[in-house]
Write a protein that holds these residues in place. Sequence first.
Motif, short mmCIF file in Angstrom:
data_model
loop_
_atom_site.label_atom_id
_atom_site.label_comp_id
_atom_site.label_asym_id
_atom_site.label_seq_id
_atom_site.Cartn_x
_atom_site.Cartn_y
_atom_site.Cartn_z
N ALA A 272 82.82 69.40 41.77
CA ALA A 272 82.35 70.24 40.66
C ALA A 272 80.83 70.38 40.62
O ALA A 272 80.29 71.48 40.40
CB ALA A 272 82.86 69.67 39.34
N ALA A 273 80.11 69.29 40.87
CA ALA A 273 78.65 69.34 40.76
C ALA A 273 78.06 70.34 41.76
O ALA A 273 77.04 70.98 41.48
CB ALA A 273 78.06 67.95 41.00
N TYR A 274 78.69 70.47 42.92
CA TYR A 274 78.16 71.40 43.92
C TYR A 274 78.48 72.86 43.58
O TYR A 274 77.71 73.75 43.89
CB TYR A 274 78.65 71.02 45.33
N GLU A 275 79.62 73.07 42.92
CA GLU A 275 79.91 74.43 42.44
C GLU A 275 78.84 74.84 41.42
O GLU A 275 78.38 75.98 41.40
CB GLU A 275 81.30 74.51 41.80
N LYS A 276 78.44 73.89 40.57
CA LYS A 276 77.42 74.18 39.57
C LYS A 276 76.05 74.35 40.25
O LYS A 276 75.29 75.26 39.92
CB LYS A 276 77.38 73.03 38.57
N LEU A 277 75.77 73.48 41.22
CA LEU A 277 74.45 73.53 41.87
C LEU A 277 74.29 74.82 42.67
O LEU A 277 73.20 75.38 42.74
CB LEU A 277 74.27 72.31 42.78
N ARG A 278 75.38 75.29 43.28
CA ARG A 278 75.25 76.54 44.05
C ARG A 278 74.75 77.65 43.13
O ARG A 278 73.96 78.50 43.54
CB ARG A 278 76.59 76.85 44.73
N LEU A 279 75.20 77.65 41.88
CA LEU A 279 74.77 78.70 40.94
C LEU A 279 73.41 78.39 40.33
O LEU A 279 72.53 79.25 40.27
CB LEU A 279 75.82 78.88 39.85
N ASP A 280 73.20 77.15 39.92
CA ASP A 280 71.90 76.81 39.31
C ASP A 280 70.75 77.04 40.28
O ASP A 280 69.68 77.52 39.90
CB ASP A 280 71.88 75.34 38.86
N ALA A 281 70.97 76.68 41.56
CA ALA A 281 69.90 76.85 42.54
C ALA A 281 69.54 78.33 42.67
O ALA A 281 68.37 78.69 42.83
CB ALA A 281 70.32 76.28 43.89
N ALA A 282 70.53 79.20 42.58
CA ALA A 282 70.27 80.64 42.70
C ALA A 282 69.79 81.25 41.38
O ALA A 282 69.06 82.24 41.38
CB ALA A 282 71.55 81.35 43.18
N LYS A 283 70.17 80.62 40.28
CA LYS A 283 69.71 81.13 38.97
C LYS A 283 68.21 80.93 38.78
O LYS A 283 67.59 81.57 37.94
CB LYS A 283 70.46 80.41 37.83
N PHE A 284 67.65 80.00 39.54
CA PHE A 284 66.21 79.71 39.52
C PHE A 284 65.38 80.99 39.61
O PHE A 284 64.32 81.11 39.00
CB PHE A 284 65.91 78.79 40.70
N TYR A 285 65.88 81.96 40.36
CA TYR A 285 65.06 83.15 40.66
C TYR A 285 64.85 84.06 39.46
O TYR A 285 63.81 84.71 39.34
CB TYR A 285 65.67 83.93 41.85
N TYR A 286 65.84 84.13 38.59
CA TYR A 286 65.68 85.06 37.46
C TYR A 286 64.45 84.70 36.63
O TYR A 286 63.65 85.57 36.27
CB TYR A 286 66.96 85.07 36.62
N THR A 287 64.27 83.41 36.36
CA THR A 287 63.13 83.01 35.52
C THR A 287 61.80 83.02 36.28
O THR A 287 60.75 82.82 35.70
CB THR A 287 63.37 81.63 34.87
N GLN A 288 61.86 83.28 37.58
CA GLN A 288 60.63 83.46 38.37
C GLN A 288 60.23 84.94 38.42
O GLN A 288 59.23 85.29 39.03
CB GLN A 288 60.81 82.97 39.81
N ARG A 289 61.06 85.80 37.82
CA ARG A 289 60.78 87.24 37.97
C ARG A 289 59.47 87.64 37.28
O ARG A 289 59.19 87.24 36.16
CB ARG A 289 61.92 88.07 37.38
N ASP A 391 75.96 89.23 42.46
CA ASP A 391 74.72 88.88 41.75
C ASP A 391 73.63 88.41 42.69
O ASP A 391 72.44 88.68 42.49
CB ASP A 391 75.00 87.81 40.69
N ILE A 392 74.01 87.70 43.75
CA ILE A 392 72.97 87.18 44.64
C ILE A 392 72.25 88.33 45.35
O ILE A 392 71.06 88.25 45.65
CB ILE A 392 73.54 86.13 45.62
N LEU A 393 72.97 89.43 45.58
CA LEU A 393 72.31 90.61 46.17
C LEU A 393 71.40 91.28 45.14
O LEU A 393 70.29 91.73 45.47
CB LEU A 393 73.34 91.62 46.68
N ASP A 394 71.85 91.34 43.89
CA ASP A 394 70.98 91.90 42.85
C ASP A 394 69.69 91.10 42.74
O ASP A 394 68.59 91.65 42.59
CB ASP A 394 71.69 91.88 41.49
N GLU A 395 69.81 89.77 42.78
CA GLU A 395 68.63 88.93 42.62
C GLU A 395 67.67 89.13 43.79
O GLU A 395 66.46 89.29 43.61
CB GLU A 395 69.04 87.46 42.48
N ALA A 396 68.20 89.12 45.01
CA ALA A 396 67.34 89.29 46.19
C ALA A 396 66.69 90.67 46.17
O ALA A 396 65.55 90.85 46.61
CB ALA A 396 68.15 89.11 47.46
#
Length: 767
Positions: A272-289, A391-396
Motif C-alpha cells: 500500500a505505501a508504494y501505491e501511495k508513494l507513486r502518486l505522492d511523488a508525482a503530485k509534487f509537481y503541481y505545487t512546483q508550478r 494525469d501524469i501526461l497533463d503534469e509533464a
Amino acid sequence: MNKRRTALLSLTALLAAGLTAVPAGPAGADEVERVRNGTFDTGTDSWWTSNVTLGPADGRLCADVPGGTANRWDAAVGQNDLTLVKGESYRFRFTATGSPEGNSVRAVVGLQVAPYDAYHEVTPQLSVSGNTYTYTFTSPVDTPQAQVAFQLGGGAATWRFCLDDVSLLGGVPPEEYKPDTGPRVRVNQVAYLPAGPKNATLVTEATGPLPWKLKNASGAVVASGRTVPRGVDPSSGQNVHTIDFGGHRGAGSGLTLVADGETSRPFDIGTAAYEKLRLDAAKFYYTQRSGTAIRDDLRPGYGRKAGHVDVAQNQGDGNVPCQPGVCDYALDVTGGWYDAGDHGKYVVNGGISVWQLLSTYERARIARTGHAEKLGDGTLNIPESGNKVPDILDEARWELEFLLKMQVPDGEPLAGMVHHKIHDEQWTGLPLLPSDDPQKRELHPPTTAATLNLAATAAQAARLYRAYDPRFAATALAAARKAWAAALAHPDVLASESDGIGGGTYADRDVSDEFYWAATELYLTTGGREYRDHILNSPVHTADVFGPISFDWARTAVPARLDLATVPNRLPGRDQVRRSVREGADRYLATLKAHPYGMPYAPEGHRYDWGSTHQMLNNAVVLATAYDITGGAKYRDGAVQSMDYILGRNALNVSYVTDYGEVSAQNQHSRWYARQLDPKLPKPPAGSLSGGPNSGIQDPIAQSKLRGCTGQFCFIDDIQSWSTNELTINWNSALTWMASFVADQGAPAAHGSAADGSFRPVRGGTR
Ligand code: 9MR
C-alpha cells in the motif's frame, strides 16, 4: 562520461552563495564580544531600526511592529559592521519577548549588504514572559560587514518586540554536531514488499554473528536468525552486520527487528505505501508550478497565489528580456515548474525531469508488470483531472509548454536554439513566496545542451501525446526537429560556468551525450534515417556509459540507452544495446551486494555527489529496466531493495522522503515550503525527496556542522543546507519512476510475458 562538473563547480557554488574562497582563520582565538551596547543600558546607540517605532528607553530595546507588511525584513532592528573570522565559532545569545503571544522573530547573523547571506539564523516563537536564546555556529567567511538583525515583519497585526542582552561572542569552542541516529538496527521504515527482499543493517562493535528477531505489532516473534558481520563500511565509517529476513513473507504493519539489544523503528510488510508513494511523488509537481495559482482545495495547506504572472511585486515572466547584450527581444516564458527551492526555471533539468515522468508512464504502458492506469486520468488530483488524459501526461505538459516557449523565435539570431534558463537577476532570501519575488527576471543565452533537451523531450512527447492531442504532438515534433537542426548548426555553444548569480549554472562541458539522447528520442518517434545514422555513428553508442553514477541532468547517455532497449524500434544491433543495459545492471548489482547498506551506489572514494539520493535511485532504474528487459528476478530484487536506503536503512536512520517513515526529511531547502523559518508556511509536501548526503558540503550550515563528514553523514535536515537538503524536479522524477516500478512489483502482473523478455506489445501510439 563522468568527467564533467569537477572542481570548478564548487567554486561556482561558492560564488553563487556570495562567498569568497579565503584560507581558514586562526583556531583557538581568545573570546571576544562583537556586539556593541548589547545591554541597552544607555539607550539604543549602535543599533539601527527599520519600519518600527521604538518605545521608551528602559534598559532594553522595545519596538512596536506594524501589521500588514509582506516580508520578514520589512520591519527590523539590528547592528552592522561586525567582524567575522572564517572558521571561528561564535555564540549568539539574546533575550526577547513578544506580545501578544504567538509572534516570532527571525534572528540572523549575516551579510549586511546584498546578497544578504545568512551565516546563522533561527526563527523562535516568542513568549510574553520572555526567554533567552543561545546558539553556536561557525563562520564560513571572513568579513568586516556582518550584521545581527532581528526581522519582525510579515505579520497581519501590530505587536511589540523587546530585546535585551544581545551577545555575539567570538572564539568560543565549536559545538560538535552529533546527529540523533536512533536505534542501531537500520530498516526501511516504510515497507518491504511481501514477496520481495527484506534486509537490514545493524551498527555494532561486535565482530561475530549476533541473534536477531522479527516481531509483529503485538511483540510476538515471527522470525529469527543470525546477523552476518560485514566489517567497516567505508561509506559511513561504521562497523556493521547485515540481516536478511526475506524468508518471512507475511503482510503486516508495525513490525520491528531486534538485535544487539536494540529495536528498530517500525515498518510494514505490504504494497500500500508504494501505491501511495507513486502518486505522492508525482503530485509534487503541481505545487512546483509557476504561472498559476495553486488551488487549496486540491492541496490543502498549499494553496498560494500565482507566481511570476506580471502582478506586483513580481516583475513577471510574461515579457522577459535577455541579460544585457544577450538578445534584443523579450519572450513570454510563463508557466513551467520552479526547479527546486529557488524560483529559477532551467531547460537543462526541466528536460531530464520531463523525460523521466514521461518514461515512468511509457514504462507503465509497455513493461510486463506495468500498470498505466495507475497514472491515468484522475489519479493526481490536479486541475486537469477529468479531462480524459492521463494525469501524469497533463503534469509533464505543464513543463513541456514552458520548454517550447524557451525556443528562439524565427527571424532572430540563433532561431531554433533554446535559452538555457530564466531566473532572478540576484539570489533572494528565504522565505519568499513565488508571488512575492521582487527581482528582475532575465533570459540567459541559448545553449546547445538546452536545445537538445528540448529536442529529446519534445520528440518523446510527440509519440506519447499523439493518442490524446495530435495537434500538440505535431507541434512538439516540429519544435524538436527544429531544435535538432539548430543544435547541429551550433554544436558547441556551452553554458558559462560562471553564470551562477541569481540561479544555478547547469553548465556541462560535453554535449555528445545530449546529441545521442536527442537523436534517440527523434528516432524512436519518427524512425528517421538521419537520427538513426547519428545514433549509429556516435561514439556514445558504443561507449561504456554505466559508470558509478548512471545518469542525471548532465549525463544523458543512459536515458537514451534505456529507451533504445525498451521502446519498440528497429535499430540495427539492438541486441547489443539490450546487452549493454544488462551488463550495466550487473555492475550495479555487484555494488549493491558488496554494500552493507544494500544500495547500488558507491561513487569514487565514497564521495557523495550533490543529489546523491536521486543518483542512487537512477542506478536502481537501470536495474529495474534490466528486469523489464530480461525478466531476471535478481534485477527486480536489486531495484526493489534500493528503496530501503532511501526510506531509512542508512547510517543516519532517516527517510529522505518527507512523511514516509517514522523519521523523515521535513525541512528541505525551499523558499515557500519554509515552515522551519516561518510557522505560518507549510513544510514540503509528503513525497518530497531530499537531495541527501553531499560530500561537497557547499553551504554555510553544512560547512559549520558537517566538516570532515564521511559519505552518508554529509547531510543535515536544515532548510539552509541547500547543498545537502534541497528538493528538485529532477530528484522527484527519479523517485516517481522507482516508486511506480516498486508498486508494480507488489501488484499482480498485468500481462503475459512478451516473446523477447518481459515486455508486451504496445497498444496504439508508438510505431
Ligand atoms: O543539481 C545540481 C547539481 O548537480 C550541481 O552540482 C549544483 C551546483 O551547480 O546545482 C544543482 O542544481 C541546483 C540549481 O543549480 C539551482 N536550483 C537548485 C538545484 C539543486 O540544488
